[in-house]
Design a protein around this motif. Sequence first.
Motif, PDB file in Angstrom:
ATOM      1  N   THR A 140       0.547  -1.529  -0.455  1.00  0.00           N
ATOM      2  CA  THR A 140      -0.502   0.611   0.389  1.00  0.00           C
ATOM      3  C   THR A 140       0.826   1.304  -0.132  1.00  0.00           C
ATOM      4  OG1 THR A 140      -1.540  -1.020   1.283  1.00  0.00           O
ATOM      5  CG2 THR A 140      -1.940   0.665   1.019  1.00  0.00           C
ATOM      6  N   ALA A 141       1.439   1.483   0.679  1.00  0.00           N
ATOM      7  CA  ALA A 141       2.526   2.472   0.461  1.00  0.00           C
ATOM      8  C   ALA A 141       3.556   2.616  -0.943  1.00  0.00           C
ATOM      9  CB  ALA A 141       3.476   2.764   2.119  1.00  0.00           C
ATOM     10  N   GLY A 142       3.771   1.535  -1.403  1.00  0.00           N
ATOM     11  CA  GLY A 142       4.729   1.770  -2.603  1.00  0.00           C
ATOM     12  C   GLY A 142       3.211   2.565  -3.704  1.00  0.00           C
ATOM     13  N   LEU A 143       1.878   1.087  -3.487  1.00  0.00           N
ATOM     14  CA  LEU A 143       1.348   1.908  -4.103  1.00  0.00           C
ATOM     15  C   LEU A 143       1.174   3.241  -4.420  1.00  0.00           C
ATOM     16  CD1 LEU A 143      -1.066   1.518  -6.644  1.00  0.00           C
ATOM     17  CD2 LEU A 143      -1.674   0.780  -4.846  1.00  0.00           C
ATOM     18  N   ALA A 144       0.995   3.592  -2.626  1.00  0.00           N
ATOM     19  CA  ALA A 144       0.845   5.511  -2.118  1.00  0.00           C
ATOM     20  C   ALA A 144       2.474   6.423  -3.187  1.00  0.00           C
ATOM     21  CB  ALA A 144       0.413   5.664  -1.345  1.00  0.00           C
ATOM     22  N   ALA A 145       3.243   5.981  -2.974  1.00  0.00           N
ATOM     23  CA  ALA A 145       4.005   6.880  -3.414  1.00  0.00           C
ATOM     24  C   ALA A 145       4.360   6.333  -4.593  1.00  0.00           C
ATOM     25  CB  ALA A 145       5.490   6.048  -2.894  1.00  0.00           C
ATOM     26  N   MET A 146       3.664   5.735  -5.563  1.00  0.00           N
ATOM     27  CA  MET A 146       3.924   5.859  -7.264  1.00  0.00           C
ATOM     28  C   MET A 146       2.753   6.701  -7.177  1.00  0.00           C
ATOM     29  SD  MET A 146       4.701   1.933  -8.141  1.00  0.00           S
ATOM     30  CE  MET A 146       3.721   0.866  -7.247  1.00  0.00           C
ATOM     31  N   LEU A 147       1.676   6.471  -6.904  1.00  0.00           N
ATOM     32  CA  LEU A 147       0.188   7.189  -7.475  1.00  0.00           C
ATOM     33  C   LEU A 147       0.976   8.539  -7.422  1.00  0.00           C
ATOM     34  CD1 LEU A 147      -2.202   4.783  -6.059  1.00  0.00           C
ATOM     35  CD2 LEU A 147      -1.650   5.934  -8.811  1.00  0.00           C
ATOM     36  N   ILE A 148       1.291   9.215  -6.333  1.00  0.00           N
ATOM     37  CA  ILE A 148       1.867  10.331  -5.145  1.00  0.00           C
ATOM     38  C   ILE A 148       2.864  10.982  -6.594  1.00  0.00           C
ATOM     39  CG2 ILE A 148       2.895  11.629  -3.380  1.00  0.00           C
ATOM     40  CD1 ILE A 148       1.353  10.351  -1.664  1.00  0.00           C
ATOM     41  N   ALA A 149       4.427  10.172  -6.813  1.00  0.00           N
ATOM     42  CA  ALA A 149       5.054  10.699  -8.053  1.00  0.00           C
ATOM     43  C   ALA A 149       4.354  11.091  -9.563  1.00  0.00           C
ATOM     44  CB  ALA A 149       6.637   9.284  -7.913  1.00  0.00           C
ATOM     45  N   ASN A 150       3.722   9.860  -9.380  1.00  0.00           N
ATOM     46  CA  ASN A 150       3.151  10.481 -10.788  1.00  0.00           C
ATOM     47  C   ASN A 150       2.291  10.877 -10.867  1.00  0.00           C
ATOM     48  OD1 ASN A 150       2.725   9.677 -13.900  1.00  0.00           O
ATOM     49  ND2 ASN A 150       0.569   8.672 -12.727  1.00  0.00           N
TER      50      ASN A 150
END
Length: 315
Positions: free
Chosen positions: A41-51
Amino acid sequence: MPLFWRIFLLNAVVLTAATALLLGPVTVSTPVLLTEAAILTAGLAAMLIANGVLLRIGLAPLQRLTRAMTTTDLLRPGTRPAVGGHGEVAELITAFNAMLDRLEAERATSAARALSAQEAERHRIAQELHDEVGQTLTAVLLELKRVADHAPPAVRDELHQVQETTRASLDEIRRIARRLRPGVLEELGLTSALKALTGEFASPSLTVRHHIDADLPPLSRDTELVLYRVAQESLTNAARHSGARLVDLTLNHTAAGVELSVRDDGHGIHDAPEGAGISGMRERTLLIGADLILGPSPDRGTEVRLVVPIHQGSH
């Protein structure tokens, strides 16, 4: 780099990082453990925020362009949106600015033709009122006088009343003709024309004062006509709609050029929509590169200010 490829590469980087994460040290058990779910979940959130951040940075110039598109008014030329971004974004903003330049130039040209035709039509109507209707009413007055001189006393008073009504109608037609075609502007100049204009609007219920500098610079005929028409429209609005009892007309020679101010003590315009008269004033001011400011007076009421740069107002 084209916008398509920039967005594509941004997403490719994010997806590649996600794939490397899954194929690397991160493993997923069956059933999924709580710590593994938290890491994913943390990895997905980080990728969405970066995108999201990268897309926001890449598309920010388009948002500024959108705001400029929704606020642009050809009657109020303003600053152009700054060219930012890369590739198609910068080209789009540049094309939009060029389109605004072209539209403003075409509008100014068409407005100049329309206003020129309007002035010509005013001149024609004023001439016909003066030559045809005015002369006819003058002949009627003379005939009424001749008939009244030979009429019985009982009829003579009625004929005198008809004479006064006809004379008042003749004066009104002459006044309308003068407003349609400011002959005094052509014959005696702007200063005399503005003084005569304030005299026309003065009445027992409205005091109109004028303050005109004696050292005005030489002005072109177009500039003088625009100054006169703006003053005329401003005085008309003050007399008809503002409920004012005092109007001050000022024409000053400033360091920047020439400034016309018409200020009244009426109830003000507040949020009332601009009518055809004000739009016409804005059209005229654009033709000579002037600035028109319409707003509340420092005390109360409404003030119309027209600022003509000196290089635009001179011959």
